[in-house]
Design an enzyme around this catalytic site. Structure first.
Site, PDB file in Angstrom:
ATOM      1  N   CYS A  26       8.823  -2.303  -3.093  1.00 23.10           N
ATOM      2  CA  CYS A  26       8.847  -1.193  -2.140  1.00 23.10           C
ATOM      3  C   CYS A  26       9.187   0.151  -2.761  1.00 23.10           C
ATOM      4  O   CYS A  26       8.578   1.165  -2.430  1.00 23.10           O
ATOM      5  CB  CYS A  26       9.783  -1.504  -0.974  1.00 23.10           C
ATOM      6  SG  CYS A  26      11.540  -1.532  -1.399  1.00 23.10           S
ATOM      7  N   HIS A  55      15.095  -1.417   2.005  1.00 20.47           N
ATOM      8  CA  HIS A  55      13.657  -1.163   1.981  1.00 20.47           C
ATOM      9  C   HIS A  55      13.463   0.337   1.836  1.00 20.47           C
ATOM     10  O   HIS A  55      14.183   1.136   2.440  1.00 20.47           O
ATOM     11  CB  HIS A  55      12.984  -1.665   3.257  1.00 20.47           C
ATOM     12  CG  HIS A  55      11.507  -1.424   3.271  1.00 20.47           C
ATOM     13  ND1 HIS A  55      10.681  -1.804   2.231  1.00 20.47           N
ATOM     14  CD2 HIS A  55      10.697  -0.806   4.178  1.00 20.47           C
ATOM     15  CE1 HIS A  55       9.439  -1.451   2.502  1.00 20.47           C
ATOM     16  NE2 HIS A  55       9.429  -0.843   3.672  1.00 20.47           N
ATOM     17  N   ASP A  86       4.980   4.702   4.948  1.00 16.68           N
ATOM     18  CA  ASP A  86       5.357   3.540   4.141  1.00 16.68           C
ATOM     19  C   ASP A  86       4.103   2.906   3.547  1.00 16.68           C
ATOM     20  O   ASP A  86       3.229   2.439   4.268  1.00 16.68           O
ATOM     21  CB  ASP A  86       6.093   2.527   5.017  1.00 16.68           C
ATOM     22  CG  ASP A  86       6.763   1.425   4.210  1.00 16.68           C
ATOM     23  OD1 ASP A  86       6.513   1.339   2.995  1.00 16.68           O
ATOM     24  OD2 ASP A  86       7.535   0.652   4.806  1.00 16.68           O
ATOM     25  N   ASP A 115      26.043 -10.529   1.644  1.00 15.47           N
ATOM     26  CA  ASP A 115      25.269 -10.342   0.415  1.00 15.47           C
ATOM     27  C   ASP A 115      26.054  -9.425  -0.509  1.00 15.47           C
ATOM     28  O   ASP A 115      26.635  -8.425  -0.062  1.00 15.47           O
ATOM     29  CB  ASP A 115      23.903  -9.719   0.706  1.00 15.47           C
ATOM     30  CG  ASP A 115      23.053 -10.584   1.612  1.00 15.47           C
ATOM     31  OD1 ASP A 115      23.139 -11.818   1.502  1.00 15.47           O
ATOM     32  OD2 ASP A 115      22.307 -10.024   2.432  1.00 15.47           O
TER      33      ASP A 115
END
Length: 689
Positions: A281, A339, A362, A584
């Site tokens: 990305c 992202h 995007d 995470d």
């Protein structure tokens, strides 16, 4: 470009001085070239035309003709005939004779602020005898953020310097718990990059099928940004980048290896438009930023942490896990650690008033839009207000920052248990480089109202986001924390705290899993660490369970982010009541130190560098390579090899570069070895005349 067969195209009876250096400097394109004319629309430029056999403007009325495309036509605006008048009209193509002699004309020409961008051919023709034409030459027209009549007008010098003129920038990566940045070399002012960007527009399926139809919208920034979004990825067209989110990467370049857009664009151009392997990305977003800034559209790279990928458009992300902590693969939905996309600044004349400004674009191929893998431009203001019916792709972007998340535990008999439901798990710390500074700017408030606010509830209702049914109050509690920051090569300390919220003693089973994770939300099936324990907790008591994850357990990672997912589930034996915790973490790599050994840094003169690196990994690092890149500093890239680095050892290499442009430049260094991939370092360097 073509001309009518009936015309006499004359080029040997006149000489043209396009005043490249002067005009380009005034149009802020001199960093691209000083040997050809590159102008911005809505702003005048001056040229001189000398007729070798003499010329009398009183007897020979002239008009200018501007052609673009392979078959210029008046009907679609690819051929524009402009008479020379007494005054410049800033709202359309116009031109005047500023002065003249018996053999020379001085012309002032102003492109329309809505002119088509790209290559234009200029000819002069006799007003009463258009079959006689004087071919003057070609020039390039770009968008103009300095022109109030242009749809990309940005009324702020500092922002234009940052979002149009800056050839380097920062891209934010990692996780919402620990954000790191990496420098990127956009390089939009390398001269060949402009031609590659225009070539990109000319290789869309629409253009190849019908150039005249495609060129109708060549002056519209909404259309151009959408086209670039589709062409930066290669699905369904001859686009630039082939996306790959898991190894092996043997037939191409691991996405984290790239330091800038220049090499990618040149590789695509030199390979007859074959896709460059590979991108993820941030690579798609960075190359998109290069192309749009080059064409003149103000653009910035934006990172959304905990970004939802909602494949079925229900604004809910469901994740399923079995009792061994393995993902079940039931849903295609996912939450990416981060992202990256772009924002472009423009008017939205195709929308109702109030939705101009930053637009999300995007190029990462996730879902189709009107049958094409592209996304946007979506008004950021529309996203914040829940106006998901507005073009383009507002529902998808809205979900990325607003979807709710539900985790399910699936037992061996297929029974599903809802672990938790989180209305505010996605869309955190939306980040971009701060204008004029190498700092992070948080732009989350541009996309969404504060979690739990009345405004947020109003927006959710407007967007028809399904609210999850509240989870019943639990009899157990579970929290999981790690010591932050955590460093690659060092142990990771984890603390789980289980709480009994009842007045009765509880017997429970605790399970913990740790596994490697890619940034786009995909976790490896196998765990590198498991832990099970039966515990008993007294009434209204807490029990802490400390754990440690050593380097010998997690080892090297498959990508540059060193990410791991930690999961824990506690099940009460009698009632089967269940609580869970997921987090995470991203381990931090050692730093690369860059030093300039010279005190005087001037253009076209050698500069001596020293690059050093301390090994904190409890293993010898082998196959060490440093790759240097930087717009205005290194024309391609410089590869420097280093000897093996022992445990706690220090590598130090010396090399030379020769800067070829003046001003503030950024040197980027990428370090690779057998245990760590794509460590990044950077240094600003001021190059003097």
């Amino acid at each position: 470009m073509s001309t009518s067969e009936n015309c006499e195209l004359i080029s040997d009876k006149c000489k043209v001085d396009f005043q490249f250096e002067k005009n380009n400097k005034e149009h802020r394109t001199d960093q691209i070239s000083k040997t050809r004319l590159i102008v911005r629309r809505g702003q005048s430029f001056n040229i001189k035309v000398k007729f070798t056999d003499g010329f009398n403007p009183e007897n020979n009325k002239l008009q200018m003709v501007f052609d673009t495309g392979p078959e210029p036509q008046k009907s679609n605006g690819t051929k524009v005939e402009v008479p020379l008048t007494e005054l410049i009209n800033a709202k359309r193509w116009s031109g005047i004779i500023s002065s003249s002699t018996s053999s020379e004309l001085h012309l002032t020409i102003s492109p329309s602020p809505k002119a088509k961008i790209g290559y234009h051919q200029l000819t002069l023709q006799h007003y009463y005898n258009p079959n006689v034409q004087y071919y003057l030459g070609n020039f390039v027209v770009l968008f103009n953020p300095w022109c109030a009549e242009d749809e990309v007008f940005l009324d702020n010098d500092a922002k234009r310097d940052e979002y149009v003129m800056n050839e380097t920038g920062s891209i934010y990566i990692g996780s919402s718990f620990y954000i790191s940045d990496r420098s990127w070399n956009f390089g939009q002012f390398e001269e060949d990059i402009l031609d590659i960007c225009i070539k990109l527009l000319n290789h869309t399926p629409e253009y190849l099928n019908d150039p005249n139809e495609a060129l109708k919208e060549r002056g519209c920034p909404v259309h151009i940004s959408r086209t670039v979004s589709a062409m930066v990825n290669c699905i369904g067209d001859s686009g630039i980048i082939y996306g790959k989110w898991g190894g092996p990467y043997t037939s191409g370049v691991y996405p984290g290896k790239w330091n800038g857009s220049i090499k990618i664009l040149r590789k695509w151009n030199n390979s007859v438009c074959k896709p460059v392997r590979y991108g993820q990305c941030w690579v798609f977003a960075a190359v998109t930023c290069t192309v749009l800034r080059c064409l003149g559209i103000p653009t910035r790279v934006v990172t959304n942490f905990d970004s939802a990928h909602d494949t079925n458009a229900n604004l809910t992300i469901d994740e399923y896990w079995n009792v061994e902590g393995e993902p079940m693969g039931v849903s295609n939905d996912s939450v990416w650690n981060f992202h990256v996309w772009d924002e472009c600044w423009m008017l939205r004349n195709d929308l109702q008033p109030g939705y101009d400004g930053w637009q999300a674009v995007d190029a990462t191929p996730q879902e189709k839009s009107d049958g094409v893998y592209c996304c946007g431009p979506a008004s950021v203001k529309a996203i914040k207000e829940g106006e998901v019916d507005m073009q383009y792709d507002a529902p998808f972007v809205f979900a990325e920052v607003n979807a709710s998340c539900v985790n399910w535990l699936v037992f061996e008999n297929g029974e599903e248990m809802k672990l938790d439901s989180n209305e505010s798990h996605v869309g955190h710390k939306i980040s971009t480089k701060k204008c004029g500074f190498d700092e992070r700017e948080d732009v989350t408030s541009n996309y969404k109202y504060p979690d739990g606010s009345m405004e947020e509830a109003r927006v959710f209702q407007k967007a028809n986001r399904i609210q999850n049914i509240a989870v019943p109050e639990k009899i157990l509690g579970l929290s999981m924390t790690t010591d932050m920051p955590a460093y690659n090569g060092k142990p990771v300390a984890v603390s789980m705290v289980v709480s009994n919220k009842t007045s009765e003693e509880k017997s429970c089973n605790v399970r913990f899993w740790a596994k490697k994770r890619s940034y786009n939300g995909k976790t490896e099936k196998c765990c590198f660490k498991k832990f099970k324990k039966d515990i008993t907790i007294g009434p209204n008591k807490e029990l802490e369970i400390p754990l440690k994850i050593d380097y010998k357990e997690y080892g090297s990672f498959p990508d540059m982010y060193n990410m791991m997912k930690l999961m824990s589930v506690v099940i009460e034996e009698k009632s089967k009541a269940c609580v869970s915790a997921l987090t995470d973490i991203s381990l931090i790599n050692p730093s690369i130190i860059i030093k300039v050994l010279d005190t005087d840094i001037t253009v076209n003169k050698e500069v001596n560098l020293e690059i050093s690196f301390q090994n904190t990994i409890p293993a010898v690092l082998k196959n060490c390579v440093m790759t240097l890149e930087g717009a205005g500093l290194i024309k391609d890239e410089l590869v420097v090899k280093s000897s093996d680095i022992p445990v706690n050892g220090k590598a130090k290499v010396n090399c030379k570069i020769v800067p070829y442009k003046t001003g503030k430049k950024k040197l980027l260094v990428d370090f690779d070895c057998d245990k760590i991939v794509n460590m990044k370092g950077s240094l600003d360097i001021i190059v003097k005349e």
